[in-house]
Design an enzyme around this catalytic site. Structure first.
Site, short mmCIF file in Angstrom:
data_model
loop_
_atom_site.label_atom_id
_atom_site.label_comp_id
_atom_site.label_asym_id
_atom_site.label_seq_id
_atom_site.Cartn_x
_atom_site.Cartn_y
_atom_site.Cartn_z
N ASP A 171 36.40 44.12 46.13
CA ASP A 171 36.74 44.20 44.64
C ASP A 171 37.36 45.70 44.56
O ASP A 171 36.90 46.66 44.74
CB ASP A 171 35.54 44.21 43.77
CG ASP A 171 35.80 43.82 42.24
OD1 ASP A 171 37.16 43.75 41.92
OD2 ASP A 171 34.82 43.86 41.65
N GLU A 207 41.84 42.02 43.01
CA GLU A 207 42.60 43.15 42.21
C GLU A 207 43.34 42.80 41.15
O GLU A 207 44.19 43.52 40.38
CB GLU A 207 43.87 43.94 43.13
CG GLU A 207 44.76 42.91 44.05
CD GLU A 207 45.75 42.49 42.93
OE1 GLU A 207 46.66 43.35 42.58
OE2 GLU A 207 45.88 41.36 42.61
N GLY A 209 45.24 40.23 40.06
CA GLY A 209 46.54 39.70 40.03
C GLY A 209 47.58 41.02 39.45
O GLY A 209 48.72 40.63 39.09
N GLU A 210 47.30 42.05 39.38
CA GLU A 210 48.14 42.94 39.03
C GLU A 210 49.20 43.30 40.01
O GLU A 210 50.33 43.68 39.60
CB GLU A 210 47.44 44.43 39.15
CG GLU A 210 46.12 44.44 37.91
CD GLU A 210 46.63 44.83 36.39
OE1 GLU A 210 48.01 45.19 36.42
OE2 GLU A 210 45.95 44.60 35.48
N ASP A 229 38.37 39.74 34.57
CA ASP A 229 37.28 39.14 34.40
C ASP A 229 37.45 38.04 33.33
O ASP A 229 37.80 38.07 32.25
CB ASP A 229 36.21 40.02 34.20
CG ASP A 229 35.92 40.98 35.46
OD1 ASP A 229 36.59 40.71 36.48
OD2 ASP A 229 34.83 41.71 35.27
#
Length: 408
Positions: A171, A207, A209-210, A229
């Protein structure tokens, strides 16, 4: 709903492009996965601790209860096999720099817990981060520091392998802001370290989807988060379904888009919304990771989660994610290619009123002819030669149809 020749042509062209992309993308990936075959030929299924207990409620009792719950409920027999311990399991690193478990939360230790899970025919998963701080360090003030994997990637991967870990959730947790890391090389570093252990560990990166991981994560990881989330609200569910629509071309066996865990069993969703959550995750070939108290699930919910017809969409060996082929006024049509020339169609109602949603074979990219149409919620079957499909769909609900060609 719009239909006709132009729309059908667009669908066929889109599916051809996806088939070509599926051939081209593997050749361009880094190939860090173990050479012994795909670790996740279908989307992983199981349970994760976070959405049930978060940080403060996590201990080995909760994890053991989840493992037992998967078995007793029959969910394990339906394919829910992974038991993943999320953040807040960590104690301080020892004098050699190795990870340890919090002794008050996990007095038996992680290897013993993994053995408990394995003894029930299940797989064991754990959580780690590429930076110096976990998400709970930052957001929940988890007091144990120095537990991130930065500078310890090889050591931590070896620890995970020695402990019997089968699944790693890695994460991001602000590692760019805290430690100046960049996503792709940081995730690749742990991927290489896991491979070097020789143990087959499914690698799930998050991450949110950034940085568009669907463009660079295939071959580096087995699944990647595509969103922040999830929450047990209709808006959260609907937003994630909508966000998956442009990503269908990137999903395939061992490379899955992950719109986050299932909120089924957590308060906030109606019965129809719960069905839509589960049904659309299966249409989307998404990982099916529960995050709730399995012992408190009512029998009808367990039966839904074990619906073999719906699960077959998610676990189909072709590994295609559904495409959205039509949308008008909150009424959507999604289509998914399946093995043996079959297909699935979802008629999704995002409005607040029940409605009849209609489409056609041509609109979902299928040729004319006779098709056996199976309603996956009721099991009812009809022979359809008209080329038209329809269903009455409740508010925030979805109808799921499986179409099988009838040969003369």
């Amino acid at each position: 709903m719009r239909s006709g020749v132009r729309r059908a042509g667009r669908v066929v062209v889109a599916w051809v492009l996806v088939a070509l992309l599926a051939l081209l993308v593997p050749a361009a990936t880094s190939g860090v996965l173990p050479p012994g075959g795909a670790l996740a030929p279908t989307p992983p299924m199981g349970w994760n601790s976070w959405n049930q207990v978060g940080c403060s409620g996590l201990d080995e009792r909760v994890v053991k209860a989840a493992a037992d719950g998967l078995v007793v409920s029959g969910l394990a027999r339906s394919g829910y096999r992974y038991v993943v311990v999320d953040d807040c399991w960590q104690g301080p690193r020892d004098s050699a720099g190795s990870l340890t478990a919090d002794e008050s939360r996990f007095p038996s230790g992680i290897p013993a817990l993994a053995a408990y899970v394995h003894a029930r025919g299940l797989k064991f998963g754990l959580y780690a981060v590429p930076g110096s701080q976990t998400c709970a360090n930052y957001y929940a003030k988890y007091p144990v520091r120095g537990i991130g994997s930065i500078g310890h990637e090889t050591q931590d991967a070896a620890t995970f392998a020695r402990w019997g870990v089968d699944f790693l959730k890695y994460d991001w947790c602000r590692a760019d802001l805290t430690d100046g890391l960049r996503e792709q090389p940081a995730f690749a570093k742990m991927g290489e370290a896991l491979r070097a252990t020789g143990r087959k560990i499914v690698y799930s990166i998050s991450e949110y989807g950034e940085q568009k991981p669907w463009l660079w994560a295939p071959g580096l990881a087995n699944l990647w988060r595509t969103s922040h989330d999830i929450h047990p609200t209709w808006k959260s569910i609907a937003d994630r379904i909508d966000a998956q629509a442009p990503l269908a071309q990137f999903a395939r066996p061992d490379a899955w888009n992950d719109p986050d865990m299932l909120e089924i069993g957590n308060a906030g969703l109606t019965e129809a919304e719960t069905q839509t959550h589960f049904g659309m995750w299966c249409m989307l070939s998404a990982p099916l990771i529960l995050g709730t108290d399995l012992g408190a699930l009512p029998r009808p919910t367990i039966d839904m989660l074990r619906n073999a017809d719906v699960l077959a969409l998610d676990q189909d060996r072709l590994g295609r994610q559904a495409f959205r082929v039509g949308r008008s006024g909150g009424h959507e049509v999604w289509a998914k290619s399946l093995v043996r020339g079959e297909a699935a169609v979802a008629l999704l109602n995002t409005t607040s009123d029940a409605t009849t949603i209609r489409t056609t074979l041509s609109a979902v990219g299928l040729p004319p002819g006779r098709w056996l149409v199976r309603d996956l919620w009721t099991g009812a079957e009809t022979s359809n030669g008209s080329g038209r499909l329809s269903a009455v769909v409740p508010a925030h609900g979805v109808a799921l149809l499986r179409l099988s060609p009838i040969t003369p």
